[in-house]
Design a protein around this motif. Sequence first.
Motif, PDB file in Angstrom:
ATOM      1  N   PRO A 108       0.792  -1.229   0.000  1.00  0.00           N
ATOM      2  CA  PRO A 108       0.000   0.000   0.000  1.00  0.00           C
ATOM      3  C   PRO A 108       0.833   1.292   0.000  1.00  0.00           C
ATOM      4  O   PRO A 108       0.308   2.355  -0.257  1.00  0.00           O
ATOM      5  N   ALA A 109       2.139   1.204   0.294  1.00  0.00           N
ATOM      6  CA  ALA A 109       2.907   2.444   0.516  1.00  0.00           C
ATOM      7  C   ALA A 109       3.608   2.967  -0.733  1.00  0.00           C
ATOM      8  O   ALA A 109       4.031   4.113  -0.774  1.00  0.00           O
ATOM      9  N   GLY A 110       3.721   2.140  -1.764  1.00  0.00           N
ATOM     10  CA  GLY A 110       4.482   2.553  -2.944  1.00  0.00           C
ATOM     11  C   GLY A 110       3.669   3.342  -3.955  1.00  0.00           C
ATOM     12  O   GLY A 110       4.019   4.457  -4.337  1.00  0.00           O
ATOM     13  N   GLY A 111       2.545   2.757  -4.387  1.00  0.00           N
ATOM     14  CA  GLY A 111       1.727   3.426  -5.399  1.00  0.00           C
ATOM     15  C   GLY A 111       2.521   3.673  -6.669  1.00  0.00           C
ATOM     16  O   GLY A 111       3.323   2.861  -7.091  1.00  0.00           O
ATOM     17  N   GLY A 112       2.244   4.831  -7.294  1.00  0.00           N
ATOM     18  CA  GLY A 112       3.012   5.236  -8.463  1.00  0.00           C
ATOM     19  C   GLY A 112       2.343   5.012  -9.790  1.00  0.00           C
ATOM     20  O   GLY A 112       2.949   5.213 -10.843  1.00  0.00           O
ATOM     21  N   LEU A 142      -6.858  -4.304  -9.123  1.00  0.00           N
ATOM     22  CA  LEU A 142      -7.273  -4.207  -7.719  1.00  0.00           C
ATOM     23  C   LEU A 142      -8.734  -4.620  -7.537  1.00  0.00           C
ATOM     24  O   LEU A 142      -9.057  -5.399  -6.629  1.00  0.00           O
ATOM     25  N   ALA A 143      -9.618  -4.125  -8.399  1.00  0.00           N
ATOM     26  CA  ALA A 143     -11.046  -4.441  -8.250  1.00  0.00           C
ATOM     27  C   ALA A 143     -11.309  -5.921  -8.510  1.00  0.00           C
ATOM     28  O   ALA A 143     -12.064  -6.574  -7.781  1.00  0.00           O
ATOM     29  N   ALA A 144     -10.675  -6.473  -9.553  1.00  0.00           N
ATOM     30  CA  ALA A 144     -10.902  -7.880  -9.870  1.00  0.00           C
ATOM     31  C   ALA A 144     -10.327  -8.788  -8.786  1.00  0.00           C
ATOM     32  O   ALA A 144     -10.947  -9.785  -8.416  1.00  0.00           O
ATOM     33  N   TRP A 148     -12.339 -11.481  -6.512  1.00  0.00           N
ATOM     34  CA  TRP A 148     -11.884 -12.877  -6.555  1.00  0.00           C
ATOM     35  C   TRP A 148     -11.586 -13.403  -5.147  1.00  0.00           C
ATOM     36  O   TRP A 148     -12.047 -14.477  -4.748  1.00  0.00           O
ATOM     37  N   GLN A 149     -10.801 -12.624  -4.390  1.00  0.00           N
ATOM     38  CA  GLN A 149     -10.391 -13.074  -3.055  1.00  0.00           C
ATOM     39  C   GLN A 149     -11.575 -13.116  -2.098  1.00  0.00           C
ATOM     40  O   GLN A 149     -11.693 -14.031  -1.275  1.00  0.00           O
ATOM     41  N   VAL A 274      -7.702  -6.496   0.210  1.00  0.00           N
ATOM     42  CA  VAL A 274      -7.130  -7.130  -0.977  1.00  0.00           C
ATOM     43  C   VAL A 274      -5.608  -7.164  -0.880  1.00  0.00           C
ATOM     44  O   VAL A 274      -4.990  -6.327  -0.233  1.00  0.00           O
ATOM     45  N   ARG A 275      -5.008  -8.150  -1.555  1.00  0.00           N
ATOM     46  CA  ARG A 275      -3.540  -8.190  -1.641  1.00  0.00           C
ATOM     47  C   ARG A 275      -3.154  -8.524  -3.075  1.00  0.00           C
ATOM     48  O   ARG A 275      -3.917  -9.205  -3.795  1.00  0.00           O
TER      49      ARG A 275
END
Length: 327
Positions: A108-112, A142-144, A148-149, A274-275
């Motif tokens: 979560p900390a990188g983004g970009g 991310l949404a998919a 899924w998870q 999510v991961r």
Amino acid sequence: MANPNEQSTDTTMRHISYDRFGDRDVLKVTHSDIPQPEAGQVLIRVHGAGLNPIDWKTRKGLGFAARQIENSLPWTPGYDVAGEVVAVAEDVTTLTPGDRVMGMIGFPAGGGGYAEYAVAGADELAIVPEELDLMVAGALPLAALTAWQALFEVAKLESGQKILIHAGAGGVGHFAVQFALERGAHVVATASASNRDFLAELGVHEVIDYRTTDVAEECYGLDVVLDLVGGEAGKRSLHTLGEQGVLVTIPTVTADEIISAAEEMGLRAHGMTVRPDVFHLDEIAELIEDGDVRVHIDQSFPLEKVADAHELLEGGHVRGKLVLDCR
């Protein structure tokens, strides 16, 4: 001062950043050197960067991702990208320049992701099917992965089960209904009347207009509820579950109160975050390749219109996904 609408030079790129939490006006187009991939990384020429609710919540300083980045502003948001690999670190053997890739990066900390170029771990990326446009693919990861998870890891949805999916026409929702249908579940979804036809086209068995109908009066004995709304809607949905049923709630802000309410009723409810998971992404890509799942883009925006995209995102009534066109 550089004109934010100008195209970048060969060594610089445009990206979005903010140096403080706040409203949409903190989002700025910035020029920086193109980053170089370090060990295990690749450099991507970004075509599409997906927008997700976590983006505006983090921008406002809300939620767990904001806590991760508050001491490292300015920061470039965006966890979803798709594009073309242009460079790889020496130790990367799985990808080569020219590969079409997508992934949930820097979470979560990188983004970009809101950028013309982004670096990502090679292990965060899946190959994009030829049938899928790269800009559209940017809206997927991310949404998919959330859908899924939630369905298959947390709820353990099986063929023949009956599931209620709240906000079925939204970003996570429109993936969730397709995954559940593909798995052989009977799918009921809530949506506004204007999204009834959209969901019917995806194959949803029953659509409930949440503005006029109480789900607790329409549904009972359900195996699974996927709650993408939270709050009172999530709590009310507990009444639709069968004795062995399970509710999975995604909005973190109200997860605890919904789980507590479930416990009081002797029912099961879980929250989840999510991961990144490239194996799941590969499975999802296969479903797209086979024509079983499609990605619906509501609107796309150029980088300099990112504030307009966030305004729409915050409104909460997007059909499918929003994406930044970074080409």
